[in-house]
Design a protein around this motif. Sequence first.
Motif, PDB file in Angstrom:
ATOM      1  N   PHE A 267       5.141  -9.288   8.497  1.00  0.00           N
ATOM      2  CA  PHE A 267       3.912  -9.541   9.263  1.00  0.00           C
ATOM      3  C   PHE A 267       2.710  -9.647   8.335  1.00  0.00           C
ATOM      4  O   PHE A 267       2.787  -9.296   7.154  1.00  0.00           O
ATOM      5  CB  PHE A 267       3.674  -8.463  10.334  1.00  0.00           C
ATOM      6  CG  PHE A 267       3.343  -7.070   9.834  1.00  0.00           C
ATOM      7  CD1 PHE A 267       2.160  -6.798   9.160  1.00  0.00           C
ATOM      8  CD2 PHE A 267       4.202  -6.001  10.094  1.00  0.00           C
ATOM      9  CE1 PHE A 267       1.840  -5.503   8.725  1.00  0.00           C
ATOM     10  CE2 PHE A 267       3.902  -4.704   9.663  1.00  0.00           C
ATOM     11  CZ  PHE A 267       2.719  -4.461   8.985  1.00  0.00           C
TER      12      PHE A 267
ATOM     13  N   GLU B 226      -1.085  -2.010  16.716  1.00  0.00           N
ATOM     14  CA  GLU B 226      -0.623  -0.728  16.157  1.00  0.00           C
ATOM     15  C   GLU B 226      -1.599   0.360  16.586  1.00  0.00           C
ATOM     16  O   GLU B 226      -2.638   0.560  15.953  1.00  0.00           O
ATOM     17  CB  GLU B 226      -0.550  -0.819  14.618  1.00  0.00           C
ATOM     18  CG  GLU B 226      -0.055   0.477  13.983  1.00  0.00           C
ATOM     19  CD  GLU B 226       0.013   0.424  12.444  1.00  0.00           C
ATOM     20  OE1 GLU B 226      -0.088  -0.677  11.856  1.00  0.00           O
ATOM     21  OE2 GLU B 226       0.171   1.488  11.843  1.00  0.00           O
TER      22      GLU B 226
ATOM     23  N   TRP C 123       0.825  -1.214   0.000  1.00  0.00           N
ATOM     24  CA  TRP C 123       0.000   0.000   0.000  1.00  0.00           C
ATOM     25  C   TRP C 123       0.861   1.268   0.000  1.00  0.00           C
ATOM     26  O   TRP C 123       0.349   2.357  -0.233  1.00  0.00           O
ATOM     27  CB  TRP C 123      -0.957   0.009   1.201  1.00  0.00           C
ATOM     28  CG  TRP C 123      -0.260   0.033   2.548  1.00  0.00           C
ATOM     29  CD1 TRP C 123       0.116   1.156   3.259  1.00  0.00           C
ATOM     30  CD2 TRP C 123       0.140  -1.092   3.352  1.00  0.00           C
ATOM     31  NE1 TRP C 123       0.728   0.791   4.443  1.00  0.00           N
ATOM     32  CE2 TRP C 123       0.755  -0.578   4.534  1.00  0.00           C
ATOM     33  CE3 TRP C 123       0.032  -2.477   3.196  1.00  0.00           C
ATOM     34  CZ2 TRP C 123       1.268  -1.408   5.528  1.00  0.00           C
ATOM     35  CZ3 TRP C 123       0.540  -3.293   4.201  1.00  0.00           C
ATOM     36  CH2 TRP C 123       1.149  -2.773   5.336  1.00  0.00           C
TER      37      TRP C 123
ATOM     38  N   LYS D  52      -3.597   3.809  17.262  1.00  0.00           N
ATOM     39  CA  LYS D  52      -3.845   5.063  16.536  1.00  0.00           C
ATOM     40  C   LYS D  52      -5.060   5.699  17.203  1.00  0.00           C
ATOM     41  O   LYS D  52      -6.041   5.001  17.457  1.00  0.00           O
ATOM     42  CB  LYS D  52      -4.119   4.751  15.059  1.00  0.00           C
ATOM     43  CG  LYS D  52      -4.366   5.987  14.195  1.00  0.00           C
ATOM     44  CD  LYS D  52      -4.561   5.606  12.727  1.00  0.00           C
ATOM     45  CE  LYS D  52      -4.807   6.831  11.883  1.00  0.00           C
ATOM     46  NZ  LYS D  52      -5.065   6.534  10.457  1.00  0.00           N
TER      47      LYS D  52
ATOM     48  N   HIS E 145       0.936   8.201  14.216  1.00  0.00           N
ATOM     49  CA  HIS E 145      -0.128   7.861  15.153  1.00  0.00           C
ATOM     50  C   HIS E 145       0.176   8.424  16.545  1.00  0.00           C
ATOM     51  O   HIS E 145      -0.724   8.920  17.227  1.00  0.00           O
ATOM     52  CB  HIS E 145      -0.318   6.347  15.240  1.00  0.00           C
ATOM     53  CG  HIS E 145      -0.737   5.718  13.937  1.00  0.00           C
ATOM     54  ND1 HIS E 145      -0.945   4.365  13.803  1.00  0.00           N
ATOM     55  CD2 HIS E 145      -0.988   6.239  12.712  1.00  0.00           C
ATOM     56  CE1 HIS E 145      -1.317   4.088  12.562  1.00  0.00           C
ATOM     57  NE2 HIS E 145      -1.335   5.213  11.879  1.00  0.00           N
TER      58      HIS E 145
HETATM   59  C1  3MF Z   1      -3.241   3.358   9.126  1.00  0.00           C
HETATM   60  C2  3MF Z   1      -2.043   2.520   9.053  1.00  0.00           C
HETATM   61  C3  3MF Z   1      -2.211   1.228   8.328  1.00  0.00           C
HETATM   62  C4  3MF Z   1      -1.479   0.096   9.000  1.00  0.00           C
HETATM   63  C5  3MF Z   1      -1.558  -1.144   8.176  1.00  0.00           C
HETATM   64  C6  3MF Z   1      -0.858  -2.326   8.800  1.00  0.00           C
HETATM   65  C7  3MF Z   1      -2.690   1.298   6.001  1.00  0.00           C
HETATM   66  O1  3MF Z   1      -3.010   4.573   9.672  1.00  0.00           O
HETATM   67  O2  3MF Z   1      -0.994   2.903   9.507  1.00  0.00           O
HETATM   68  O3  3MF Z   1      -1.734   1.399   6.998  1.00  0.00           O
HETATM   69  O4  3MF Z   1      -0.158   0.434   9.240  1.00  0.00           O
HETATM   70  O5  3MF Z   1      -2.873  -1.460   7.994  1.00  0.00           O
HETATM   71  O6  3MF Z   1      -1.242  -2.544  10.084  1.00  0.00           O
END
Ligand code: 3MF
Length: 344
Positions: free
Chosen positions: A85, A174, A12, A176, A213
Amino acid sequence: MAGDYRFSFGPWNIHEGADPFGPTVRPSISFARKLKMYKKLGFDAVQFHDDDAVPDMEKLTPAKIRKEAAAMKKMIASEGLVAEFVAPRLWEHPQGIDGGFTANDPACRKWANERAKRCIDIANALDTRLIVLWLAREGTYIRESKNAIEAYRWLLESINAMLEYDDKIEIAIEPKPNEPTDMAYVPTIGHALAMAQHSVDPKRVGGLIETAHALLAGLDPSDEMAFALSMGKLFSVHLNDQNGLKFDQDKSFGAANLRGAFNQVRVLELADYPSTGRFVGLDVKAMRTQKADVAHKHLANSRAVFLRLLEKVRTFPNEIAQDCIAARDYEALEMLVLEHLMGS
Ligand code: 3MF
Ligand code: MG
């Protein structure tokens, strides 16, 4: 001078440039072509969403999913790459509209828990133990729509179910604080590690900290990383940058705050992060204005900035700094840092 740092990114991070106010501006690049770019850009590992590894997985049986993931493993290995991952992408599916693990609808929660198991199957086939949970829509747009106490308990149950499904996987949450939801559950690494301690196997639950984040939560990314590192719980990072409190920008590492970036590299060095075997992930996006043939520069640039800052960390005049600290002359220390960063 890469030290022993090894770098990763996800498919991505090479994208077509759409944003909420405009469509794509660059042609799609196939996954196979993206894979060819990794080594050239200086990267060794691929970060996957489950459906990056197995597109259309919702239409496939568990056995077929495992088979396709095994084929993907061969494909990345043929480019000399490994998987870092796999993350279940719950937030794009209709069943994940209200969050998956914390959805009010029990059928949606069931779907999310099943999808997480398929994600673990994919991770096994790709030969990685690390599962990342970015809890995108696990939160609320309005507080009254969920019982947050109940939601946090469901989340813990889902994490436990994943740990029990496979006794080798590790989960990196992760955190946020917002976006896409108004307010997200588990907004900081403090929340994530508290959940880890309450799980059925605390050792196997840690965090992935993303610069942007932490900044969106009004916190210092290097201190957030230090908190996790102090407990041996920093399972990965998403380095990037963020110009204040706005949408999640995913700017190139160091692009908004070079000193902040220096401090993130410094804290990783202080912890001898490479010795943990973990990767440095760069969750950066190309600007929408970038033309197609140069829409990968943000990745090489971010890595280059990391390595330049690593040099700055390693050549920092520590003895002079210690004198400043002993004299509690932090003004002198601050000037020392600025002079060092500016160079002569
Ligand atoms: C959204 C993200 C995500 C995650 C990803 C892997 C699209 O703010 O940071 O990026 O990093 O989904 O966990
Ligand atoms: Mg990220």
